[in-house]
Structure formats: C-alpha cells, structure tokens
Write a protein that holds these residues in place. Structure first.
Motif, mmCIF file in Angstrom:
data_model
loop_
_atom_site.group_PDB
_atom_site.id
_atom_site.type_symbol
_atom_site.label_atom_id
_atom_site.label_comp_id
_atom_site.label_asym_id
_atom_site.label_seq_id
_atom_site.Cartn_x
_atom_site.Cartn_y
_atom_site.Cartn_z
ATOM 1 N N GLN A 156 41.547 124.126 71.156
ATOM 2 C CA GLN A 156 42.007 125.507 71.299
ATOM 3 C C GLN A 156 41.314 126.027 72.554
ATOM 4 O O GLN A 156 41.807 125.783 73.656
ATOM 5 C CB GLN A 156 41.723 126.315 70.044
ATOM 6 N N CYS A 214 34.103 123.251 72.971
ATOM 7 C CA CYS A 214 33.309 122.266 72.223
ATOM 8 C C CYS A 214 33.779 120.843 72.461
ATOM 9 O O CYS A 214 33.146 119.898 72.010
ATOM 10 C CB CYS A 214 33.393 122.545 70.721
ATOM 11 N N CYS A 271 36.495 127.297 66.999
ATOM 12 C CA CYS A 271 37.935 127.548 66.887
ATOM 13 C C CYS A 271 38.526 126.862 65.658
ATOM 14 O O CYS A 271 39.681 127.110 65.313
ATOM 15 C CB CYS A 271 38.670 127.079 68.133
HETATM 16 S S1 FES Z 1 38.076 124.329 70.604
HETATM 17 FE FE1 FES Z 1 37.034 126.211 70.786
HETATM 18 S S2 FES Z 1 35.104 125.730 69.933
HETATM 19 FE FE2 FES Z 1 36.233 123.939 69.592
#
Ligand code: FES
Ligand code: FES
Lengths: 750, 173
Positions: B110, B114, B148
């Motif tokens: 998203q 991370c 996310c």
């Molecule tokens: S994709 Fe946003 S924290 Fe993992």
C-alpha cells in the motif's frame, strides 16, 4: 523551465480557451489538447464556488487532462498517492471513457511548488514553455488554486473520496468529452459522419474508408470542436478498464527501494545536516531551562537550538543528533490542564454525560419519541462504553527537510496537505507564499497523521536558524508521545425492546463529535424512536482525524450495543440486524452475503465463535464477521469476512487491499491500541508498548464486493475499519459471555 | 547556493564492508547503526527507519546473508562482511527476484514504506526454506510490522514466490 512575469506574457499568442459549464478545452501551444476540469456545484467542494469564481458560470478548475502530440495522455490531479492506489484508478476511469491506450496514460499529482499556484509557472507546468491560458481564468487563478487545492487536499485525499469526486466528476467526463471532440475533428477532416467513427487504444477508425489515425494527430484540431458538457458515459457492460483489477503503477518502485518517500529526500546539490527534536511531553508547555552541556560535546553535534516550544539538536547524522538529544535535560513549564491521567479524562467525560442526563446535550438526531418509549418498553437495557486515545503511527516517521536561504524556503515532506504546508511555512517564516516551495514525495502511510503542518513549520524554523539545509526526523517516540491523536470518548446508550424483543427505542449520548456528522446515528436500522445527543467535553490531547474519524469509536459503541440488544431479545445477532434492515435492499444483500461467506450459524471448532457488525461510512456499506479462538483463554483472531457495497468498484483488487488494510488497522486498535497518561504525558512510546498486529496475529481475510449500482459512490480507505472492533468484541461475547465495553481487548485477558 | 562548509567536523573513524557486492569505505564511528551508515553515508535510502529499537523490521538488511535489524546493528559489526540491501537483491540489469515478482503479481504494497524490510525477510526465508508453511511464514515474518495491514498479501506472495500458489490475474473482477 522558463519563468515569465506578467509583463512578459505574450498575449498575442493566447491559445484558444473555451469554457462552457465546468469543463473547458484549449490548445496546448506546440500542439495538443488540454482540458481543464472543474468541480460541479453540489459536490462538497461546491461551497467554495461563490468565493473564488468570478461570475455566473465560472467554475473551479481542479484537474487537467492533456493529450500530447506524442500520444501520451496525462491527467494532473490534486490527490496525493499515499498507498490507496488512487492515481491508478483515476487513470483507469479516464482511459476507459477515452478509449485510450492503457500503456500511454499517466496520472501525476499537481505539484505544489511555488509554480503551481502562481499563474505563469502554473501554465508552464501544464504545458511547458509556451502555454497561455485565456484571460478569463486570470482573476481567479490564485485564489482558485490555493483554495481548491487546500480543500482537495484536506477533504478529498483525506476522505476516501478521490475516486468518488475527481474520478466520477472529472476523469470520466473529461475522458468522454475529449473522445467526442477527437471524433468530431476526425469526422470533419475525413468528411464522414461522426457516428461512423470508432475508437480504441488511442486510435480513431473509419471502417468504410479504411482510415485510421492516432489521437495525437487530431489532438490540436479537437480543441476547436464543440465540447459536450454532459457526454454520455459508458455503462458497466461497456467498461474495458473500469471494474478490472489493473496493476497499480506505483508498486514497482516500492519493491526495489527506488520509491522516494519524504524521509529519503536528498535534494540535489545540498549538503544536508540532520536534526533530532525534543518536544514538550505535556501539550501546551514550553522550555523553562535546559542542560545541554553533554550533548554539546558529543561527536558530530553542530548546533543545539532552544526554540522554546521545542529543542533541536543538529548534527552530521540523524543518529548522532538523536543520541545527543537523548542526553539533554529539559525543565518544561507547568501545564494548565487539570487532566493528568486517563481516569481524569474519563471523569471529565462522565461529568459531561452526567450533566446531559437522559435528555440533555446537543441534539444530533431525533426520530419519534425515544424517551417516552423507553419509559413504556417491555425491557430496557443500558450500558456505558469507552474508547481510548490512539496514535496514527504511520510507518514512515514524521520528518521534513528544509532549506531557507536568500528569502526563499524549500521543504521536502510527506504530507497530505502540501498547499496548507506551504502557507503554514510562509506564515511561520514571514515569507510570501510564492517564496516557499513544497516538494512532496510518496507518503509512508498517513491515516490522518499527515493532515497537519506542524512538522513542516518546525523544520522551517530550524533551517532558518541554521541557515543550512536540515533534515528533521522525529523519533518514533516523539511521534507516539507528542503528536495529535484519535480522541478518547465515552458513550452511554439505552435501548427499549417491545414484548417481541424488537428494538423500539434507542438513546445515545457521547462527548466527542468531529466528522462525519452522521457517524453517531444508527441510520441503517429502522428504529422507530431514536435520540442521539452530544455532550461536549474537553480533551487533554490535541485531536487529529484518524482513519474513519468518528466512525472508529461510534462503530464500536453502536454495533456492540445493538449486539447487546439482540442477545437481550434472545435473537441471533445477525438475524436481529436483518430484521431491522427491512426496506433497504442494499444493506440486506450485504448482510446476507456475509452470512453466506462466513458460514454464519455453521459448525465451528470448540472454543471458536463469530461476531458480526455492520457500518455504512463514506458511502460504502460494510458488514464484517470475525471468528475468534478463545481456547487458550486469550483471544486469537482466526478469520475475518467482509462484504462491501460501494456502488460500483473500479478496481476490485485495489479496493480489497484497502478494505483488508482497514480491517487490520481496526483490529490492531481493538486488540492493543491505547495511550495512557502519566502526569499528563503519554506513557507508551514505541512499538514495544504501542503494539501493532503482526503476521502471526492477523486473521485470514476474505473480502467480497457487491456492485449494486453503476456508479462508484463509496470510499475504500476507511469503511473497512469501523465494523472490525465491534465484530471482534461481539465474537468474544459469543465465545465467553463476556461483554467488552472498553478497548483495547488484549489487556482484558492478560 | 551558499552552504556553510566549516560546520563539518573532522572524522577519524572509517568503516569498511561489502555493500551489495561493492567494497565501501564509510566515514562513520563504530557505534553508528548500520542503517544510518548506509542511508546517510553510503546514500542508499531503500532501507527504511521505522522504530530504531529492533521492533518493526523496516530496516532489515542481510549481513552475510542473514537478516538483521540494521537500526540496532553497529556498523562495526559489518566490518569486512557482506551487507545486502533491497537495492542489491534483484538480479542483474534491473531484473526482479522471484520474491519481487510475486510482490507485484499479488499487488502487496500500500504505502510501501515497510516493504523493503518485508522483502528482505521473505528473501532470507525462501532461500533457507523453499516451501514454507504458514507457521514458517509467521515465524520468519512476525518481526516486520506493516501499518497498512498487507499481511495477508505478503503471505500469499511468499506462497506464489515458492510455487505453492498461482499468481493473481489482472483481469479478475
Ligand atoms: S505497506 Fe504501508 S506499512 Fe506496509
Ligand atoms: S527501524 Fe529497525 S526494526 Fe524498526
């Protein structure tokens, strides 16, 4: 890029710009078609129209679509991409209506460097080098862009509505209108009826004569064609791209380390220094004295700045800056807030609720006569619910890079509100807004946290003090303890049941009401007598909208209490809700579908149980069933099923990703989320004590979509969240008989 | 543009290690975490800072092939060793690894912040365990937070990368 001053503008070369209603077309100097798209009255943003539009019929322009002579189609939109996939979906909507070649469609976020809101260079951005807009836009341009973009940033990117508003009202209409103009231009040139021309993959065809041409070839001539302000839009059976799970265009860069987030900004040609900051542990206090002797002597430390409301340590590296900042002893002024602990905060809420009593407070909704029906009901139940303060904790720590020199300021920041940042920084520094440039790369999560401008104004002050460029990074601890928060709240509800157990009266009073206004009303249910009241109480911590805003608490309060009523009536909680939905076929269909996919009422392993909840928010109806396993005595999340009706979903996989994310966000808060106060300061500091759900704790998630209509009406980013906490708590009740009226859940089973 | 140059202090410490196959000499004191040495000194910013206390996994790199939390690993520990970051796990000529390809087919990210760390953890898992079970995935991935909430997709992508599941189709409704 070539900066023209007003005096240098070459009026003689003004390109033709027609405007009728809310879209206008013009020629791109150098060739090509440019379409400016306004927001139609009646949209939330329509309130602004009278303020910034110069006369009748004048419209706000908030997006642009251009078709270049190299056949590339570019949409420039005011929405930032923060992981919600909005850019890709907007491209799908535009390309589908335009019958464009999917590989040649681009979506860009409007830049908010000084140039975008300043007339001349804004044109430069839209059409580098030679674009001239007609005079009509002149008087309103500045106000228009500042205000529209501010609204767009604050409301649209933040309100699950990029697709609802820009997509539906701008991209599709612009695409269809542009297609009509291209067809018209080709028909004139080829001398054939427009109706015989077909379009596909950015190409015009006339079958009978065998003629064909790319859009680029007619892009310039198309600007002379009449523009249909209400072009016929495709119906779902005609969609080629809409409704398909097209891959998101921002993903490739996010898996190989090349996507640039705010924290990664290393402005070319700037020799960056780094700053760590220390802000007041209790809101509203400031530095009385500071002992920084040790920090000063630490390696790499360049400067220690006492800015009164915060202290900044500037060093050669962020790590050195943070190490030094950790050694500084600061005495902070005393806080005037009487609230020192969460008990104090809840006592303040209780006092407001006591004062409102059974009938007082500000009326938020009223139907029938809840008070007298409660008095005469066969059975009544009442309960008090609480929800704690929460941090947003986006994965990318709060940061901002700033450089102030020669009366100008450049900032690089992950922000949902670049234009507000610009004016905020300008005000802080005493600069004119055009001397502030905001560069905004990808956002590493936001969830509402990046709707504020504090980190930008703070960094600008640091950079002004140092005179050299500085990247300010907030430690995770700073952001957890000293930011803005989802507010805590407390609610008291009463329900009256008739002899058959039917819910005939509902009374609800609570203390916090922000947005959306209807979040506190159980409007999806047919309850004959409803009274919803707001009894305001002060918050100790500053408020910031947090994913789904009021729905995050109200969903938990209302959907848990409806569950209590169902159990009181001896009814199945899902069927009890179904009974109250009569006459509302979309809601009934959603609930039926979740009953089916979750095998509601079917066999479950020993110790497992399911709970259900249903909330409509941001235009999307979502019902969720959560299955928990209580065999160890502690709740383990096993499965989550969600059924969503958003009208029509443009990109099903992208939509599901958002709903899955909303569920995990909601379950994280329900399981662990809590900020406690010690002497007025937040106790939790980092992910070890402000916990997040992890891979091994996340349930399987299945999301089903119902397309009940042919227009997208609902959002995706927020609606998955509100039902998660109540469905989880209701499942625990089903498994254990223990009703959870306060969050978080994990510590109640410790 | 005027930039004060005298502000920089003299450095005495140098760290030497192999970064994505290339030998580097970095001006960083020994206690500086590998994360900051790589991001700020070597200029590779694909590896992210999330918590600084080995709680979130955003900073995951490989040290001699083993995943480590670089925010809590002093650069001195990398002395003379091989450090691999997200920038170094693709194939030659910008080719994507099987893990990266699965991350695309399953449309995992998203916000994406991370994901460098997630991919580094998943890459190490799959190298040692070509066909991981759900429990294996839990054990290898629970050190990586995704705010996310993309966990179910990460799990799927790991199974796709290991051939246990078919990749997703773009045309699906
Ligand atoms: S994709 Fe946003 S924290 Fe993992
Ligand atoms: S930044 Fe290293 S584990 Fe979080």
């Amino acid at each position: 890029m070539n900066d023209l001053t007003p005096g240098e503008k070459e009026r003689s070369k003004l390109a033709k710009w027609s405007r009728r209603g809310f879209i206008g077309a013009g020629v791109l100097a150098g060739g090509g078609l440019l379409i400016g798209i306004g927001v139609r009255p009646g949209n939330p943003i329509g309130k602004l129209a009278p303020k910034v539009a110069g006369g009748a019929g004048e419209q706000l322009v908030n997006s642009w679509v251009k078709i270049d002579t190299n056949n590339i189609i570019t949409a420039i939109v005011p929405h930032c991409e923060m992981g919600q996939g909005a850019h890709s979906v907007l491209a799908q909507m535009l390309a589908d209506e335009l019958d464009a070649d999917w590989d040649k469609v681009r979506v860009q976020q409007a830049p908010t460097d000084g140039s975008y809101v300043v007339t001349d260079t804004a044109r430069m951005f839209v059409a580098p080098f030679t674009m001239n807009a007609a005079d009509w836009i002149e008087p309103t341009w500045n106000g228009l862009f500042t205000q529209v973009a501010r609204m767009a940033d604050a409301m649209l990117t933040g309100g699950s509505s990029s697709i609802r508003t820009t997509g539906q009202h701008s991209m599709r209409i612009a695409g269809a209108a542009a297609r009509g103009m291209l067809v018209g231009a080709a028909a004139d040139e080829w001398g054939v009826p427009a109706g015989e021309i077909t379009t596909e993959n950015s190409t015009l065809f006339h079958k009978a004569s065998g003629k064909s041409a790319s859009y680029a070839e007619f892009a310039t001539a198309a600007a002379d064609q009449p523009m249909d302000q209400t072009p016929a839009l495709k119906t779902p059976d005609q969609y080629k791209l809409m409704g398909k799970s097209k891959a998101r265009t921002d993903i490739p860069a996010k898996i190989n380390g090349t996507a640039e987030f705010g924290i990664d900004a290393v402005p070319e040609g700037l020799d960056l220094s780094y700053a760590a900051i220390v802000r007041p542990p209790v809101p509203g206090t400031s530095v009385v004295s500071m002992d920084s002797a040790r920090a000063k002597s630490m390696k790499g430390v360049l400067q220690i700045l006492n800015m009164e409301t915060f202290v900044a340590v500037v060093a050669d590296s962020y790590w050195q800056a943070q190490q030094a900042a950790n050694t500084i002893g600061i005495e902070w002024s005393k806080s005037a807030s009487p609230i020192k602990t969460m008990d104090d905060q809840y006592a303040a809420f209780a006092a407001a609720l006591d004062e409102a009593g059974e009938t007082g407070g500000e009326e938020a909704a009223k139907k029938g006569d809840a008070q007298s029906t409660l008095g005469s009901a066969a059975k009544t139940i009442k309960a008090e619910y609480k929800a704690p303060y929460l941090a947003h904790s986006p994965m990318e720590p709060i940061n901002c890079t700033a450089h102030v020199a020669d009366g100008k300021c450049d900032i690089w920041a992950s922000t949902q509100v670049p234009l507000m940042a610009r004016s905020g920084v300008a005000e802080t520094l005493g600069f004119d807004a055009e001397n502030v440039t905001v560069h905004h790369p990808y956002l590493g999560g936001a969830f509402g946290r990046r709707l504020g401008v504090d980190e930008m104004t703070l960094a600008a002050r640091v950079a002004q003090a140092t005179g050299y460029p500085v990247k300010v990074i907030w430690s995770r601890e700073e952001d957890t303890q000293k930011a803005l928060y989802r507010c805590a709240d407390m609610a008291r509800m009463r329900a009256g049941l008739d002899g058959d157990g039917k819910l005939v009266a509902f009374d609800h009073v609570f203390t916090q009401r922000h947005d959306p206004a209807e979040a506190c009303v159980p409007a999806i249910y047919n309850i004959a007598n409803t009274s919803v009241r707001h009894a305001p109480a002060d918050l100790h911590l500053p408020f910031q909208a947090w994913r789904s805003v009021d729905h995050s608490q109200q969903g938990f309060f209302i959907e848990s209490f409806i569950d209590e009523a169902a159990h009181e009536a001896g009814a199945d909680p899902l069927e009890y809700r179904m009974e109250m939905l009569k006459g509302s076929p979309r809601h009934v269909a959603v609930l039926k579908k979740v009953r089916e996919i979750s095998d509601w009422g079917g066999e479950t392993p020993k110790g497992h149980a399911k709970g259900v909840a249903m909330v409509e928010s941001f235009g999307t109806i979502v019902a969720e069933v959560i299955e928990v396993d209580m065999t160890s005595g502690k709740p383990k999340l096993v499965n989550a099923w969600a059924v969503c009706d958003a009208g029509y979903v443009m990109n099903p996989d992208g939509f599901r990703n958002q709903i899955e994310g909303g569920i995990v966000f909601g379950l994280t808060a329900a399981m662990y989320g809590e900020l406690e106060l010690v002497d007025g300061a937040i106790k939790q500091s980092n992910f070890h004590d402000y916990k997040m759900l992890r891979m091994d704790e996340t349930p399987n998630i299945e999301v089903a979509i119902i397309n009940s209509g042919d227009v997208p009406v609902g959002g995706a980013g927020e609606p998955g969240l509100p039902p998660a906490a109540p469905a989880f708590a209701n499942a625990i009740y089903a498994a254990t008989g223990k009703r959870l009226r306060t969050l978080p859940i994990a510590k109640q089973f410790a | 543009m005027l930039i004060a140059t005298e502000k920089k202090q003299e450095r005495d410490a140098l760290a030497n290690f192999i970064l994505n196959g290339e030998s580097v000499n970095i001006d960083a004191e020994p206690e500086m975490p590998l994360l900051w040495a790589v991001r700020e000194k070597a200029g590779l910013v694909g590896t992210k800072f999330g918590c600084g206390i080995a709680q979130c996994g955003a900073c995951t790199m490989h040290l001699d092939g083993q995943p480590v939390r670089s925010c809590s690993t002093p650069v001195s520990m990398a002395e003379g060793r091989e450090v691999t970051t997200i920038e170094g796990i693709g194939g030659v000529d910008g080719m994507m690894s099987a893990v990266q390809q699965a991350w695309i087919s399953e449309q995992v990210p998203q916000c994406g912040y991370c994901q460098s760390g997630q991919i580094m953890s998943a890459t190490a898992l799959l190298r040692d365990n070509p066909s991981p079970s759900d429990d294996d995935i839990d054990a290898a991935m629970k050190g990586n937070i995704c705010r996310c909430g993309t966990y179910t997709r990460i799990r799927r992508a790991i199974k796709v990368a290991s051939g246990q599941l078919e990749p997703r189709s773009e045309e699906e409704a």
